[in-house]
Design a protein around this motif. Structure first.
Motif, PDB file in Angstrom:
ATOM      1  N   GLY A   1       0.834  -1.192   0.000  1.00  0.00           N
ATOM      2  CA  GLY A   1       0.000   0.000   0.000  1.00  0.00           C
ATOM      3  C   GLY A   1       0.863   1.234   0.000  1.00  0.00           C
ATOM      4  N   SER A   2       0.303   2.318  -0.513  1.00  0.00           N
ATOM      5  CA  SER A   2       1.056   3.551  -0.583  1.00  0.00           C
ATOM      6  C   SER A   2       0.099   4.721  -0.686  1.00  0.00           C
ATOM      7  CB  SER A   2       1.998   3.537  -1.788  1.00  0.00           C
ATOM      8  OG  SER A   2       2.649   4.794  -1.925  1.00  0.00           O
ATOM      9  N   VAL A   3       0.360   5.755   0.112  1.00  0.00           N
ATOM     10  CA  VAL A   3      -0.405   6.985  -0.010  1.00  0.00           C
ATOM     11  C   VAL A   3      -0.065   7.657  -1.325  1.00  0.00           C
ATOM     12  CG1 VAL A   3      -0.783   9.272   0.981  1.00  0.00           C
ATOM     13  CG2 VAL A   3      -0.589   7.277   2.469  1.00  0.00           C
ATOM     14  N   ASN A   4       1.154   7.429  -1.811  1.00  0.00           N
ATOM     15  CA  ASN A   4       1.595   8.002  -3.075  1.00  0.00           C
ATOM     16  C   ASN A   4       1.373   6.999  -4.210  1.00  0.00           C
ATOM     17  OD1 ASN A   4       2.669  10.394  -1.803  1.00  0.00           O
ATOM     18  ND2 ASN A   4       4.359   9.100  -1.084  1.00  0.00           N
ATOM     19  N   PRO A   5       0.932   7.471  -5.360  1.00  0.00           N
ATOM     20  CA  PRO A   5       0.673   6.557  -6.477  1.00  0.00           C
ATOM     21  C   PRO A   5       1.924   5.802  -6.903  1.00  0.00           C
ATOM     22  CG  PRO A   5      -0.299   8.708  -6.882  1.00  0.00           C
ATOM     23  CD  PRO A   5       0.579   8.862  -5.684  1.00  0.00           C
ATOM     24  N   VAL A   6       1.737   4.506  -7.181  1.00  0.00           N
ATOM     25  CA  VAL A   6       2.817   3.675  -7.703  1.00  0.00           C
ATOM     26  C   VAL A   6       2.342   3.050  -9.009  1.00  0.00           C
ATOM     27  CG1 VAL A   6       3.841   3.180  -5.478  1.00  0.00           C
ATOM     28  CG2 VAL A   6       2.035   1.710  -6.341  1.00  0.00           C
ATOM     29  N   LYS A   7       3.262   2.871  -9.930  1.00  0.00           N
ATOM     30  CA  LYS A   7       2.932   2.308 -11.235  1.00  0.00           C
ATOM     31  C   LYS A   7       2.636   0.817 -11.104  1.00  0.00           C
ATOM     32  CE  LYS A   7       4.865   1.808 -15.911  1.00  0.00           C
ATOM     33  NZ  LYS A   7       6.054   2.063 -16.757  1.00  0.00           N
TER      34      LYS A   7
END
Length: 523
Positions: free
Chosen positions: A114-120
């Protein structure tokens, strides 16, 4: 009240989470910023896409991990630009960028990452359409194949969960997708609908209640242009503007007085000239070509948007108009709230907006605008995409030139050979080559154009034509380029601005004089 208690009891008994990433389904318009891709509602969360390609999100955030405080104010997602479509689920959201890549943020379904920042999302390219929900995510590639990830209903015939994207076997020619709470649907180019996943209450529409883990055809449906999967029911829109539904119906979401489920599609009476549908948590919405919204089903939290509370209206099995909204061009039904986009760019939402038990029964304005929407909302019953001959004058280096060009979804599309002929002899000249065997178009930058004799014929009349998404590959100086294109009467048309960006000429628009200006420096 008894019906609602029964519904909750049955849902708990089958361990089904009745939350939907409704949202207007994203038909395969290609990498195009269609208004239908601009908004998406999930479980208490809403994502919107502004015309500058940035993504904004707000909501309750009780069950999600988007890095937001529950203040209800739209917040920009950092690190996302040049986005063309958004879709929000229960734990996560996904975005499609113009280059065909998909980006994901929030929590994964199994909390594995999971990530608050977008990941590809690795392993995906050339994507033109996306959809996500509790059950996972789906995407359509430019070649018409369908890919799934982060789901145990991956469509491969097993219940094994696949975290990384995998191609669904034997599923081709897809033009529209929708991921439901525990099932998924695809509309194929031939207008048929295929679904898989859990089938309680006949929500796969195949005439049974047996779970299916490979795509099976929905019974009795043809000429479908898009589909929307809710929590336990599904809506399909035919090209003739009629709406069909199947699945659970305890709250009247199928517009049937008996409140019995249907395991085969049935037409929803009282609706015509519909251009979009959205299925939420036990309620339904449809957008008419005149810009009005019709809603029916469960009215918990006032999510039908008709200005009445749940106690006053209760379940409503008959579609009725939301009188306070007009000039709407896109809709999205989430779990307990909904949102609408108007032509002037304003956003309006209603239902359970802040996690309270009261709800908002009348559409209220959101403190963010997407700007004036230059979209074509007319409805063509005979085609998936309507191409209208442009009325604008076109100047090439100050000289008027006649083109056979069309407006599709608010953007102007031109034939490559017409463009090449019009700027031949300038610094931006290019040649066009066609490889029929490879279904490929090659553009050779700075090369003198070789005419074939059919260039620069003016548009004739004002009759709209059928446009379909082109399957041809495009190369510029041997490098493959992902640009959306439409095939009209056997010719491929590309967006004028995008070709200009790739080949070095500028495109400007004079709205006061209705003039398109193409500028290319002389050799």
């Amino acid at each position: 009240m008894k019906k609602r208690i029964l519904s909750i009891f049955l849902s708990l008994m089958i361990f089904i989470c009745c939350f939907s990433v409704g949202g207007v389904l994203t038909p395969a318009y290609g990498l195009e910023k269609s208004s239908e891709n601009f908004i998406s509602c999930g479980l208490g969360m809403t994502t919107v896409l502004k015309s500058d390609g940035t993504v904004w999100i707000w909501g309750i955030n009780d069950f999600s991990d988007f890095g937001l405080k529950p203040n209800g104010k739209p917040t920009q997602i950092q690190g996302l630009t040049d986005v063309t479509a958004v879709s929000v689920g229960w734990y996560h959201a996904i975005a499609l960028k113009r280059d065909g890549t998909v980006w994901m943020w929030g929590r994964d379904i199994d909390d594995a990452r999971g990530s608050v920042n977008p990941v590809k999302v690795e392993g995906l390219s050339d994507i033109i359409s996306i959809s996500t929900n509790l059950a996972g995510s789906l995407a359509i590639k430019k070649d018409g194949t369908v890919w799934s990830w982060d789901t145990w209903i991956s469509g491969d015939g097993t219940k094994e969960e696949h975290v990384t994207p995998m191609k669904i076997p034997n599923l081709i020619d897809a033009v529209s997708i929708s991921m439901g709470a525990l099932n998924a649907f695809v509309v194929k180019k031939d207008g048929t609908v295929w679904g898989w996943g859990e089938n309680y209450f006949g929500k796969l529409g195949d005439g049974t209640t047996m779970n299916q883990y490979m795509p099976v055809q929905v019974k009795g449906l043809s000429d479908i242009q898009c589909i929307s999967a809710g929590d336990t029911h599904t809506l399909a829109l035919k090209k003739d503007g009629t709406v069909w539904g199947w699945g659970y119906n305890t709250m009247g979401e199928l517009a049937i007085d008996t409140f019995e489920y249907r395991n085969k599609p049935a037409q929803i009476n009282g609706l015509k000239d519909i251009i979009a549908v959205s299925a939420g948590d036990s309620y339904s919405m449809a957008l008419c070509k005149d810009g009005t919204i019709w809603s029916w089903g469960d009215n918990l939290y006032g999510k039908l948007g008709r200005g009445s509370s749940d106690e006053e209206l209760q379940d409503s099995p008959r579609p009725a108009c939301i009188d306070s909204l007009h000039d709407v061009i896109a809709i999205s039904a989430g779990s307990d709230h909904a949102i609408a986009l108007k032509k002037d760019g304003s956003l309006w939402n209603w239902g359970n907006l802040d996690g309270s038990e009261e709800g908002v029964a009348t559409p209220t304005a959101v403190s963010i605008s997407l700007g004036l929407q230059e979209v074509n909302t007319s409805f063509d019953t005979n085609s998936s995409f309507q191409a209208v001959p442009i009325k604008s004058k076109v100047l090439v280096n100050g000289k008027e030139v006649g083109f056979e060009a069309y407006n599709i979804g608010g953007y102007n599309y031109f034939k490559l050979r017409d463009i090449a002929m019009s700027i031949n002899g300038t610094a931006s000249q290019f040649d066009v080559a066609w490889d029929k065997e490879k279904n490929a178009i090659s553009l050779l930058n700075r090369k003198v154009y070789t005419p074939v004799g059919s260039e620069l014929s003016k548009s004739r009349g004002t009759t709209a034509k059928n446009a379909i998404l082109s399957s041809s590959k495009l190369y510029v100086d041997s490098k493959e380029i992902n640009l959306v294109a439409y095939n009209i009467a056997g010719n491929n048309y590309f967006k004028l601005r995008e070709i200009g960006e790739k080949l070095g000429f500028s495109v400007n628009w004079d709205s006061t004089q209705n003039v398109i200006k193409i500028e290319s420096e002389s050799n």
